[in-house]
Design an enzyme around this catalytic site. Structure first.
Site, PDB file in Angstrom:
ATOM      1  N   ASP A  66       0.871  -1.168   0.000  1.00  0.00           N
ATOM      2  CA  ASP A  66       0.000   0.000   0.000  1.00  0.00           C
ATOM      3  C   ASP A  66       0.915   1.227   0.000  1.00  0.00           C
ATOM      4  O   ASP A  66       1.878   1.276   0.754  1.00  0.00           O
ATOM      5  CB  ASP A  66      -0.867  -0.035   1.263  1.00  0.00           C
ATOM      6  CG  ASP A  66      -1.904   1.049   1.286  1.00  0.00           C
ATOM      7  OD1 ASP A  66      -2.989   0.821   0.741  1.00  0.00           O
ATOM      8  OD2 ASP A  66      -1.625   2.116   1.869  1.00  0.00           O
ATOM      9  N   ASN A  74      -2.413  12.879  -3.457  1.00  0.00           N
ATOM     10  CA  ASN A  74      -3.490  13.353  -4.334  1.00  0.00           C
ATOM     11  C   ASN A  74      -4.042  14.699  -3.890  1.00  0.00           C
ATOM     12  O   ASN A  74      -4.274  15.580  -4.711  1.00  0.00           O
ATOM     13  CB  ASN A  74      -4.628  12.324  -4.382  1.00  0.00           C
ATOM     14  CG  ASN A  74      -4.379  11.230  -5.392  1.00  0.00           C
ATOM     15  OD1 ASN A  74      -3.654  11.412  -6.358  1.00  0.00           O
ATOM     16  ND2 ASN A  74      -4.983  10.087  -5.159  1.00  0.00           N
ATOM     17  N   HIS A  79      -4.176  14.763  -8.774  1.00  0.00           N
ATOM     18  CA  HIS A  79      -4.331  13.383  -9.243  1.00  0.00           C
ATOM     19  C   HIS A  79      -3.344  13.027 -10.348  1.00  0.00           C
ATOM     20  O   HIS A  79      -2.993  11.853 -10.497  1.00  0.00           O
ATOM     21  CB  HIS A  79      -5.773  13.125  -9.683  1.00  0.00           C
ATOM     22  CG  HIS A  79      -6.716  13.122  -8.531  1.00  0.00           C
ATOM     23  ND1 HIS A  79      -6.851  12.047  -7.689  1.00  0.00           N
ATOM     24  CD2 HIS A  79      -7.547  14.082  -8.057  1.00  0.00           C
ATOM     25  CE1 HIS A  79      -7.729  12.330  -6.749  1.00  0.00           C
ATOM     26  NE2 HIS A  79      -8.167  13.560  -6.946  1.00  0.00           N
ATOM     27  N   ASP A  83      -1.211   9.745 -10.205  1.00  0.00           N
ATOM     28  CA  ASP A  83      -1.079   8.758 -11.275  1.00  0.00           C
ATOM     29  C   ASP A  83       0.383   8.450 -11.569  1.00  0.00           C
ATOM     30  O   ASP A  83       0.753   7.299 -11.820  1.00  0.00           O
ATOM     31  CB  ASP A  83      -1.772   9.240 -12.554  1.00  0.00           C
ATOM     32  CG  ASP A  83      -3.290   9.194 -12.460  1.00  0.00           C
ATOM     33  OD1 ASP A  83      -3.825   8.639 -11.471  1.00  0.00           O
ATOM     34  OD2 ASP A  83      -3.944   9.725 -13.384  1.00  0.00           O
ATOM     35  N   ASP A 109      -4.563   2.368  -4.278  1.00  0.00           N
ATOM     36  CA  ASP A 109      -3.098   2.409  -4.149  1.00  0.00           C
ATOM     37  C   ASP A 109      -2.544   1.103  -3.588  1.00  0.00           C
ATOM     38  O   ASP A 109      -1.457   1.077  -3.039  1.00  0.00           O
ATOM     39  CB  ASP A 109      -2.681   3.589  -3.280  1.00  0.00           C
ATOM     40  CG  ASP A 109      -3.182   3.492  -1.853  1.00  0.00           C
ATOM     41  OD1 ASP A 109      -4.241   2.886  -1.629  1.00  0.00           O
ATOM     42  OD2 ASP A 109      -2.507   4.027  -0.957  1.00  0.00           O
TER      43      ASP A 109
END
Length: 186
Positions: A66, A74, A79, A83, A109
């Protein structure tokens, strides 16, 4: 004689059909952003790895990772940067693990790796540390992952119990300092 080897229109149609089938398989099995396997395909492969392990007595392990502070990434950087982080983690995983290992994006994630024929804790730990080291080279922001590992058959012999043990080990890593790997205890 395979149709795809023909030099006429029928051969061209055959090659086109094969390409379409390959594209559809990619859409069904792969995560669009990272190019890794998706959750559905990952669960299917894990069940097959477990079945092979049961039949042939082969060990394997599951690692769940994780991304630490991903929501903060984010919220703070946007975002698009999130990404980039996801694709950077996917690249690190792909570079560290073997071709026969199954690497997937489990959701959001979270990533999962199934390693057939591996149960040596030092090898597994070394690979997890290599992922962390690789992520330290990401230039834009600091990235870390918390990783949990479960071993077959030591931590269970059923898909759900192994996955849960790896997940518990990951949460142990998250609550005890982040940016580390923890191997589930029996």
């Amino acid at each position: 004689y395979p149709v795809g080897k023909r030099k006429d229109e029928v051969g061209e149609l055959g090659r086109h059909a094969v390409d379409m089938q390959r594209s559809l398989r990619e859409l069904v099995e792969k995560d669009a952003l990272t190019g890794l396997y998706n959750r559905r395909y990952g669960e299917k492969r894990l069940k097959q790895v477990q079945k092979d392990a049961d039949s042939y007595g082969m060990p394997f392990c599951i690692a769940i990772g994780d991304i630490d502070y991903f929501k903060h990434v984010n919220d703070t950087y946007g975002h698009e940067t999130g990404d980039k982080v996801l694709t950077e983690v996917a690249t690190a995983l792909t570079n560290v693990f073997r071709k026969e290992d199954v690497i997937g994006r489990y959701g959001g994630d979270e990533f999962v790796v199934f390693m057939p024929d591996i149960c040596d804790q030092s090898v597994i730990k070394k690979r997890a540390d290599s992922v962390q080291k690789s992520l330290n080279d990401f230039k834009e922001i600091q990235i870390g992952t918390s990783i949990g590992i479960a071993l077959y058959p030591e931590n269970g012999t059923e898909y759900e119990s192994l996955f849960n043990k790896a997940d518990e080990a990951m949460y142990y890593s998250k609550t005890h300092g982040k940016g580390q790997a923890h191997i589930s205890q029996k």
